[in-house]
Design a protein around this motif. Structure first.
Motif, PDB file in Angstrom:
ATOM      1  N   UNK A 132       0.973  -1.067   0.030  1.00  0.00           N
ATOM      2  CA  UNK A 132      -0.073   0.063  -0.014  1.00  0.00           C
ATOM      3  C   UNK A 132       0.854   1.184  -0.241  1.00  0.00           C
ATOM      4  N   UNK A 133       1.836   1.208   0.929  1.00  0.00           N
ATOM      5  CA  UNK A 133       2.777   2.431   1.061  1.00  0.00           C
ATOM      6  C   UNK A 133       3.434   2.718  -0.477  1.00  0.00           C
ATOM      7  N   UNK A 134       4.038   1.658  -0.936  1.00  0.00           N
ATOM      8  CA  UNK A 134       4.950   1.892  -2.071  1.00  0.00           C
ATOM      9  C   UNK A 134       4.091   1.879  -3.420  1.00  0.00           C
ATOM     10  N   UNK A 135       2.779   1.201  -3.384  1.00  0.00           N
ATOM     11  CA  UNK A 135       2.175   1.321  -4.792  1.00  0.00           C
ATOM     12  C   UNK A 135       0.632   1.800  -5.114  1.00  0.00           C
ATOM     13  N   UNK A 136       0.334   2.235  -3.965  1.00  0.00           N
ATOM     14  CA  UNK A 136      -1.340   2.904  -3.886  1.00  0.00           C
ATOM     15  C   UNK A 136      -1.341   4.018  -4.922  1.00  0.00           C
ATOM     16  N   UNK A 137      -0.310   4.869  -4.861  1.00  0.00           N
ATOM     17  CA  UNK A 137      -0.461   6.124  -5.434  1.00  0.00           C
ATOM     18  C   UNK A 137       0.510   5.957  -6.993  1.00  0.00           C
ATOM     19  N   UNK A 138       0.772   4.719  -6.984  1.00  0.00           N
ATOM     20  CA  UNK A 138       1.150   4.434  -8.407  1.00  0.00           C
ATOM     21  C   UNK A 138       0.326   3.800  -9.352  1.00  0.00           C
ATOM     22  N   UNK A 139      -1.033   3.550  -8.937  1.00  0.00           N
ATOM     23  CA  UNK A 139      -2.009   2.737  -9.294  1.00  0.00           C
ATOM     24  C   UNK A 139      -2.497   1.609  -9.010  1.00  0.00           C
ATOM     25  N   UNK A 140      -1.979   1.147  -7.793  1.00  0.00           N
ATOM     26  CA  UNK A 140      -2.325  -0.382  -7.431  1.00  0.00           C
ATOM     27  C   UNK A 140      -3.863  -0.197  -7.056  1.00  0.00           C
ATOM     28  N   UNK A 141      -4.827  -0.852  -7.454  1.00  0.00           N
ATOM     29  CA  UNK A 141      -6.202  -1.067  -7.070  1.00  0.00           C
ATOM     30  C   UNK A 141      -6.543  -1.960  -6.028  1.00  0.00           C
ATOM     31  N   UNK A 142      -5.904  -3.102  -5.883  1.00  0.00           N
ATOM     32  CA  UNK A 142      -6.192  -4.059  -4.943  1.00  0.00           C
ATOM     33  C   UNK A 142      -5.033  -4.562  -4.249  1.00  0.00           C
ATOM     34  N   UNK A 143      -5.214  -4.987  -2.934  1.00  0.00           N
ATOM     35  CA  UNK A 143      -4.030  -5.566  -2.091  1.00  0.00           C
ATOM     36  C   UNK A 143      -3.910  -7.221  -2.147  1.00  0.00           C
ATOM     37  N   UNK A 144      -4.543  -7.488  -3.076  1.00  0.00           N
ATOM     38  CA  UNK A 144      -4.479  -9.219  -2.915  1.00  0.00           C
ATOM     39  C   UNK A 144      -3.101  -9.566  -3.544  1.00  0.00           C
ATOM     40  N   UNK A 145      -2.591 -10.582  -3.080  1.00  0.00           N
ATOM     41  CA  UNK A 145      -1.134 -11.447  -3.350  1.00  0.00           C
ATOM     42  C   UNK A 145      -1.307 -11.323  -5.133  1.00  0.00           C
ATOM     43  N   UNK A 146      -2.232 -11.592  -5.620  1.00  0.00           N
ATOM     44  CA  UNK A 146      -2.164 -11.738  -7.090  1.00  0.00           C
ATOM     45  C   UNK A 146      -2.052 -10.553  -7.689  1.00  0.00           C
ATOM     46  N   UNK A 147      -2.987  -9.496  -7.125  1.00  0.00           N
ATOM     47  CA  UNK A 147      -3.016  -8.298  -7.951  1.00  0.00           C
ATOM     48  C   UNK A 147      -1.592  -7.352  -7.767  1.00  0.00           C
ATOM     49  N   UNK A 148      -1.022  -7.690  -6.512  1.00  0.00           N
ATOM     50  CA  UNK A 148       0.330  -6.814  -6.260  1.00  0.00           C
ATOM     51  C   UNK A 148       1.490  -7.358  -7.134  1.00  0.00           C
ATOM     52  N   UNK A 149       1.363  -9.098  -7.212  1.00  0.00           N
ATOM     53  CA  UNK A 149       2.270  -9.568  -8.088  1.00  0.00           C
ATOM     54  C   UNK A 149       2.195  -9.213  -9.461  1.00  0.00           C
ATOM     55  N   UNK A 150       1.001  -9.177 -10.077  1.00  0.00           N
ATOM     56  CA  UNK A 150       0.784  -8.760 -11.510  1.00  0.00           C
ATOM     57  C   UNK A 150       1.179  -7.480 -11.461  1.00  0.00           C
ATOM     58  N   UNK A 151       0.977  -6.457 -10.579  1.00  0.00           N
ATOM     59  CA  UNK A 151       1.307  -5.046 -10.685  1.00  0.00           C
ATOM     60  C   UNK A 151       2.835  -4.768 -10.714  1.00  0.00           C
ATOM     61  N   UNK A 152       3.622  -6.034 -10.204  1.00  0.00           N
ATOM     62  CA  UNK A 152       5.112  -5.701  -9.617  1.00  0.00           C
ATOM     63  C   UNK A 152       5.793  -6.605 -10.835  1.00  0.00           C
TER      64      UNK A 152
END
Length: 183
Positions: A132-152
Motif C-alpha cells: 500500500x505504502x509503495x504502490x497505492x499512489x502508483x495505481x495499485x487498485x487491490x491488495x490481494x497477493x495476485x494483484x500485487x504480484x501482477x502489478x510488480x
C-alpha cells in the motif's frame, strides 16, 4: 534475548488450512522461509503437510484453494511435530506473512494447541501494508497477493495453493517492494 532488529531473521510464513477460522479449522500445511534481514537471501526453509484431526470440517472453499485430499496427506506429520520444527526454525525471528492476521492466527493456535513454545519476537510484519505504502499512489487498485504480484511484474501464485509456494510468493513480493526503496 535482546537482539537488534537486523540480527533477527525474517520468517516468511504461509499456511494452508481447512477453513477461515483458527480454533475451529486447522492447519494442513506450513511453509516458511528464513531470510537474512541484511541481504534478503533465503537461508533455510520448511514445508510440512499436517494431518488434520477433524478432516470433516474442511470447507469447499478451502478444498478448492488448496486441493486437499486425504490421499495426498496420508504421510503428513502431526501438528505437534510441525510446530516443533517451525519453532526451532523461527527462533528469535520476525514473523512476516502476506496475510499476517490470518496466518498468525493459525500459527498462534498451533502453538496453543500443542504447548510448543513460540520463540519468535512478538512483532508481526505484513506485506500488504508495504505494498500500500509503495504502490497505492502508483495505481495499485487491490491488495490481494495476485494483484500485487501482477502489478510488480511477477506471476500470480500457482493453483492449487501450497504453503511453500505461498511463502515464496510473499518473499518475491516483499523483496521486490524492498528494492523499490533502493532505485
Amino acid at each position: 534475548m535482546n537482539l537488534k532488529l537486523l540480527d533477527r531473521p525474517l520468517i516468511i510464513t504461509d499456511v494452508e488450512t481447512t477453513g477461515l477460522y483458527a480454533g475451529h479449522h486447522e492447519i494442513i500445511e506450513i511453509g516458511a522461509l528464513v531470510v537474512d534481514p541484511k541481504d534478503f537471501q533465503i537461508k533455510s526453509s520448511i514445508d510440512f503437510k499436517v494431518k488434520p484431526e477433524h478432516p470433516r470440517r474442511i470447507t469447499r472453499m478451502a478444498k478448492s484453494v488448496n486441493g486437499y485430499n486425504a490421499r495426498d496427506w496420508k504421510d503428513a506429520v502431526g501438528l505437534k511435530e510441525a510446530m516443533q520444527s517451525y519453532a526451532a526454525l523461527s527462533k528469535d525471528g520476525l514473523f512476516l506473512a502476506y496475510n499476517v492476521a490470518f496466518d498468525w492466527s493459525f500459527i498462534a493456535d498451533g502453538f496453543r494447541k500443542t504447548g510448543v513454545k513460540n520463540l519468535m519476537d512478538y512483532h508481526r510484519l505484513d506485506i500488504p501494508s508495504l505494498a500500500y505504502d509503495k504502490l497505492a499512489l502508483k495505481g495499485l487498485e487491490k491488495l490481494s497477493a495476485d494483484a500485487v504480484s501482477v502489478f510488480l511484474g511477477l506471476p500470480p501464485e500457482v493453483r492449487p495453493h501450497r504453503a511453500l509456494n505461498g511463502a515464496m510468493q510473499a518473499y518475491n513480493i516483499f523483496t521486490k517492494l524492498i528494492l523499490l526503496n533502493r532505485l
